[in-house]
Write an enzyme that holds these catalytic residues in place. Structure first.
Site, short mmCIF file in Angstrom:
data_model
loop_
_atom_site.label_atom_id
_atom_site.label_comp_id
_atom_site.label_asym_id
_atom_site.label_seq_id
_atom_site.Cartn_x
_atom_site.Cartn_y
_atom_site.Cartn_z
N CYS A 239 0.84 -1.20 0.00
CA CYS A 239 0.00 0.00 0.00
C CYS A 239 0.88 1.26 0.00
CB CYS A 239 -0.99 -0.05 1.15
SG CYS A 239 -2.50 0.86 0.78
N HIS B 171 -3.59 -5.33 0.54
CA HIS B 171 -2.99 -5.88 1.75
C HIS B 171 -3.03 -7.40 1.73
CE1 HIS B 171 -2.49 -2.08 3.93
NE2 HIS B 171 -3.54 -1.69 3.24
N GLU C 263 -1.39 -9.44 3.36
CA GLU C 263 -1.21 -10.02 4.71
C GLU C 263 -2.55 -10.40 5.35
OE1 GLU C 263 -0.80 -6.87 3.89
OE2 GLU C 263 -1.37 -5.46 5.49
N1 GLN Z 1 -2.07 6.58 2.99
C1 GLN Z 1 -2.17 5.83 1.77
C2 GLN Z 1 -3.53 5.95 1.13
O1 GLN Z 1 -4.48 6.32 1.76
C3 GLN Z 1 -1.82 4.37 2.00
C4 GLN Z 1 -2.79 3.65 2.87
C5 GLN Z 1 -2.28 2.35 3.40
O2 GLN Z 1 -1.07 2.12 3.41
N2 GLN Z 1 -3.15 1.48 3.86
O3 GLN Z 1 -3.68 5.67 -0.03
#
Ligand code: GLN
Length: 547
Positions: free
Chosen positions: A380, A519, A521
């Site tokens: 992310c 994600h 994970e």
């Molecule tokens: N802050 C970033 C976004 O909102 C990444 C979010 C995250 O890592 N879950 O896109």
């Protein structure tokens, strides 16, 4: 007809109530039953999505897009049952539902009170889809005696009265502190905690006693006598070297048998624990170890990255490798030379996060990994930072950044290679967002498909070209820069089905460098490690064998 197990906690928090519930779920499954686990949290946030991970730990996201407590991660990892929106509720959500109904006029003429209106709302939540499973396990967050927890305890007390005799049981998890000076395990705090529960009308059927070591017979008998439970319903939960021994250990202690006894199920179906024996064997009989550096902004609280550390362990199990995690605060990291901090690591992981603080450190880590050909997994925010690094240092956009940091920047020349997503497609719907929308529950959340390029390395890792993964973010990599970056060797190997949103990037000329917008994970299990984590650890192992 489902049977209900209500799990409460006493004495202190953080005893592993979620884990014990999850392990119990897996033991009931091992005996052939279907289960679902639910968490009822007494805090007033509507969901944990707006809480700091440093305060509350990781936010676990479900396929259907709920932001939930990290205990739901344990439930999924131990039972393999995908959690849903309806498996997690907070006092904030309950009160907000009640107040919404009040405004709508649903209770017209009535005075709204905790009993019955709030307790009814809680009971209604517990009943959702109750007949789908054999056992519904409901964990009440917090500790008995907390003011906020009272409506929940009252609700489960009433619930057990509403149901048929023997359809609900109560399990209470406590701590037996060890007093070194007298060499004794103390039962008094547990006695008080049970007394408190009984004062509100709940008599526990099972006592699960966490302690450093085993619990001697004398203390068990004392607890049974003073807390009014059967001697074989006092279950010891000593500290373990891995949480994945919990199912075998609790089985050995007789937890699942005690639960079946409490429901008067006889004869009890025999358990099949093959899966857990294999998981335990893979953990304990590793054939090597790798050091994984995590460069993140919430490293002072390891629970902020709970699913990531667990998924790394699963990747280790897949390869029979022990994982040693080296934590690096990305803000501190900015002040140091990457090579002095990272040169001993076999792989680097940059996890998710929010806001500008610490992101320059993440960009430095991505640069180090790219240049030194160290395996890199950016999740992310970790993918977004890898893109910014590539834009700045490979294709020469020196002011490349993310719109997320715009307000915090003094540099108004920012070139947003990561932009604020304002509309996207979810199933058959178009979702729209604005910069000044509420912060709670408005991200791109939950499961979305992605298409992987045939022949790409990521398609080989997944062994398929269409994947479903969970998302939680507001910002996206801008495909405006795709051509230029691809020319420089950064492949966009996974895209949203409409081809607009990059989901996976990888450096062609690198042994193992991936960024993923989702994600992975969140979907990894000890008995079914996520392919990205399994392959990441394999790549780290290959590096460890070279040095
Ligand atoms: N802050 C970033 C976004 O909102 C990444 C979010 C995250 O890592 N879950 O896109």
């Amino acid at each position: 007809m489902a049977r209900f197990v209500f799990i409460t906690g006493g004495v202190v928090s953080s005893l592993g109530k979620g884990l014990a519930s999850a392990a119990l779920g897996s033991l009931l499954q091992a005996r052939g039953y279907t289960v679902r686990l639910r968490k009822l949290d007494p805090y007033l946030n509507v969901d944990p999505g707006t809480m700091s991970p440093i305060e509350h730990g990781e936010v676990f996201v479900t396929d259907d897009g709920a932001e939930t407590d990290l205990d739901l991660g344990h439930y999924e990892r131990f039972t393999g049952v995908a959690a849903r929106k309806t498996d997690s509720v907070s006092a904030g959500r309950i009160y907000s539902n009640v107040l919404e109904k009040e405004r709508r006029g649903d209770y017209l003429g009535k005075t709204i009170q905790v009993i019955p209106h709030v307790t009814d709302e809680i009971k209604e939540f517990i009943r959702i889809d109750e007949d789908e499973v054999d056992f519904m396990l409901c964990e009440i967050g917090g500790t008995v005696g907390d003011i906020e927890g009272l409506p929940f305890l009252e609700a489960i007390r009433q619930f057990s009265q509403d149901k048929q005799l023997g359809q609900c049981i109560f399990m209470h998890l406590t701590l037996l502190p060890y007093i070194a000076a007298s060499g004794e395990l103390k039962t008094k705090p547990t006695q008080h905690s049970v007394k408190e529960l009984r004062a509100i009308g709940i008599a526990p059927d099972i006592l699960l006693c966490r302690s450093k070591d085993n619990v001697p017979k004398k203390e068990r008998e004392k607890l049974a006598l003073f807390c009014n439970v059967r001697p074989n319903a006092v279950i010891a939960g000593p500290d373990l070297s891995t949480i994945y021994d919990a199912p075998l250990n609790y089985h050995h202690e007789g937890l699942d048998q005690a639960i079946l006894n409490a429901f008067r199920i006889s004869p009890a179906p025999r358990p099949d624990l093959t899966k857990w024996k294999d998981v335990s064997d893979r953990f304990h009989n590793a054939e090597g170890e790798v050091r994984i550096a995590i460069v993140g902004k919430y490293t002072q609280m390891e629970d902020s990255y709970k699913s990531i550390t667990e998924a790394l362990t699963h990747g280790g199990m897949a390869n029979r490798i022990r994982i040693i995690i080296e934590w690096h605060d990305s803000e501190e990291f900015e002040k140091k030379a990457s090579s002095t901090v990272l040169s001993g690591s076999h792989a680097i992981l940059v996890p998710g996060g929010f806001g500008k603080r610490g992101t320059e450190g993440m960009i430095m880590a991505a640069k180090f990994a790219r240049e030194r050909k160290v395996p890199y997994l950016g999740i992310c925010l970790g993918m977004q930072m890898a893109i910014i690094e590539a834009a700045r240092n490979v294709i020469g956009i020196s002011d490349a950044g993310s719109e997320e940091f715009e307000q915090e920047l003094t540099n108004d020349r920012l070139v947003p290679v990561v932009f604020h997503l304002k509309e996207w497609i979810q199933g058959n719907y178009k979702i729209e967002r604005h910069v000044d929308d509420d912060k709670g529950g408005t991200m791109r959340l939950g499961s979305y498909n992605a298409n992987l390029s045939e022949e790409s390395r990521i398609a080989q890792i997944y062994q398929q070209t269409r994947i479903d993964e969970r998302h939680r973010h507001r910002y996206e990599v801008d495909i405006k820069f795709r051509k230029k970056l691809e020319k420089a060797g950064l492949i966009f190997s996974g895209m949203s089905p409409d081809g607009r949103l990059p989901e996976i990037i990888e450096w062609a000329d690198h042994p193992w460098f991936f960024g993923v917008q989702f994600h992975p994970e969140l979907k990894s299990k000890p008995f079914d490690p996520h392919p990205i984590f399994a392959d990441f650890i394999r790549a780290a192992r290959d590096v460890s064998r070279l040095v």
